[in-house]
Scaffold this motif. Structure first.
Motif, PDB file in Angstrom:
ATOM      1  N   LEU A 149     -29.777  49.675 -21.798  1.00 41.94           N
ATOM      2  CA  LEU A 149     -29.989  48.597 -22.765  1.00 41.94           C
ATOM      3  C   LEU A 149     -31.449  48.537 -23.205  1.00 41.94           C
ATOM      4  N   LEU A 150     -32.356  48.616 -22.246  1.00 36.72           N
ATOM      5  CA  LEU A 150     -33.782  48.623 -22.584  1.00 36.72           C
ATOM      6  C   LEU A 150     -34.172  49.890 -23.341  1.00 36.72           C
ATOM      7  N   ALA A 206     -26.908  40.227 -22.579  1.00 37.79           N
ATOM      8  CA  ALA A 206     -26.275  39.877 -23.856  1.00 37.79           C
ATOM      9  C   ALA A 206     -27.280  39.943 -25.002  1.00 37.79           C
ATOM     10  N   LEU A 207     -28.500  39.444 -24.754  1.00 37.96           N
ATOM     11  CA  LEU A 207     -29.535  39.484 -25.784  1.00 37.96           C
ATOM     12  C   LEU A 207     -29.878  40.921 -26.170  1.00 37.96           C
ATOM     13  N   LEU A 208     -30.006  41.791 -25.180  1.00 39.94           N
ATOM     14  CA  LEU A 208     -30.332  43.188 -25.465  1.00 39.94           C
ATOM     15  C   LEU A 208     -29.199  43.884 -26.230  1.00 39.94           C
ATOM     16  N   LEU A 209     -27.958  43.558 -25.894  1.00 39.41           N
ATOM     17  CA  LEU A 209     -26.829  44.123 -26.633  1.00 39.41           C
ATOM     18  C   LEU A 209     -26.893  43.734 -28.107  1.00 39.41           C
ATOM     19  N   VAL A 210     -27.187  42.455 -28.342  1.00 36.79           N
ATOM     20  CA  VAL A 210     -27.291  41.970 -29.723  1.00 36.79           C
ATOM     21  C   VAL A 210     -28.461  42.648 -30.436  1.00 36.79           C
ATOM     22  N   LEU A 211     -29.614  42.716 -29.763  1.00 33.23           N
ATOM     23  CA  LEU A 211     -30.794  43.332 -30.369  1.00 33.23           C
ATOM     24  C   LEU A 211     -30.569  44.811 -30.659  1.00 33.23           C
ATOM     25  N   ASP A 212     -29.875  45.499 -29.747  1.00 30.35           N
ATOM     26  CA  ASP A 212     -29.593  46.921 -29.975  1.00 30.35           C
ATOM     27  C   ASP A 212     -28.731  47.113 -31.220  1.00 30.35           C
ATOM     28  N   TRP A 216     -30.074  48.836 -34.874  1.00 34.17           N
ATOM     29  CA  TRP A 216     -29.404  49.948 -35.554  1.00 34.17           C
ATOM     30  C   TRP A 216     -29.052  49.583 -36.990  1.00 34.17           C
ATOM     31  N   ARG A 217     -28.445  48.409 -37.164  1.00 31.88           N
ATOM     32  CA  ARG A 217     -28.031  47.994 -38.500  1.00 31.88           C
ATOM     33  C   ARG A 217     -29.226  47.769 -39.415  1.00 31.88           C
ATOM     34  N   ALA A 218     -30.269  47.138 -38.889  1.00 32.67           N
ATOM     35  CA  ALA A 218     -31.449  46.857 -39.711  1.00 32.67           C
ATOM     36  C   ALA A 218     -32.115  48.143 -40.181  1.00 32.67           C
TER      37      ALA A 218
END
Length: 233
Positions: A149-150, A206-212, A216-218
């Motif tokens: 995740l990191l 959960a935060l890292l999953l969202v940020l990942d 990617w999308r951004a």
């Protein structure tokens, strides 16, 4: 995606600075835990019973992948191979995933190998009462879960920086700086400055999953092939 993935791995193997960094940085972050283990006596083991010293090694996936990924775009541009890659019949999302996976796989593998080597070191050379204090399953599970995740978050930061600078060394230096906040947080948790709880671990995961996913999308949305080739922002 597979072709980009394989091409990136070949490029990393040929890049001496990347290979050296992937070897040296994990060793630097291995020194502190090794020193702690060697100094601890059986009577002093209770002092770290409530700490999570091994989480300090999560700094490896926080820093190394950003350094590797920083080469992804600017390195291609420097070599003059970026235009042929971008002209391939591949979507932006696939292009980014191919680049990201090529940085993720070796970075996570290095982090896991170093961590496994340290666990073996503790089991073999630590004082009898020290090993049970350090080798706790929640910490091992946290290392297994948070490493990819990191690493993924660091990779998106590294690729984003690589797409916007014109020099490989500058991209790598900025990538290292971008990974420092995550490394600092993991170190604070390791030394119990931030108290580790199950709720904190779940929330951070959960935060890292969202940020990942957002990273990617951004990057896919902002990716402009012409600007990548010319190096304009």
């Amino acid at each position: 995606m597979r072709a980009i993935f394989r091409k990136e791995l070949r490029e990393y193997r040929r890049n001496n600075s990347t290979v050296t960094a992937m070897a040296i940085i994990p060793l630097i972050f291995l020194i502190q835990p090794v020193v702690v283990v060697l100094k601890l006596s059986a009577s002093a083991a209770a002092a770290i019973a409530h700490a999570h010293v091994l989480l300090y090694m999560l700094a490896i996936p926080a820093l190394v992948p950003a350094l590797v990924a920083a080469y992804a775009v600017v390195g291609e541009r420097t070599q003059g191979t970026l235009e042929p890659v971008l002209s391939a019949p591949i979507r932006r999302e696939e292009f980014l995933l191919g680049k990201a996976l090529a940085a993720l796989v070796p970075s996570v593998a290095v982090a896991y190998v170093v961590y496994a080597a340290f666990l073996a070191f503790v089991e073999l050379f630590a004082a009898p009462a020290v090993a049970p204090t350090l080798l706790r399953w929640p910490d091992v599970l946290a290392q297994i879960v948070f490493t990819p995740l990191l690493a993924a978050w660091s990779i998106w930061l590294g690729i984003g920086i690589s797409a916007r600078v014109g020099d490989v060394r500058v991209a790598q230096q900025l990538g290292m700086l971008a990974g420092l906040p995550a490394a600092v947080v993991t170190s604070l948790v390791a030394f119990d400055v931030i108290h580790a709880t199950v709720g904190l671990a779940v929330g951070c995961a959960a935060l890292l999953l969202v940020l990942d996913g957002l990273g990617w999308r951004a990057l896919a949305v902002t990716l402009n092939r012409e600007r990548l080739i010319t190096g304009t922002r």
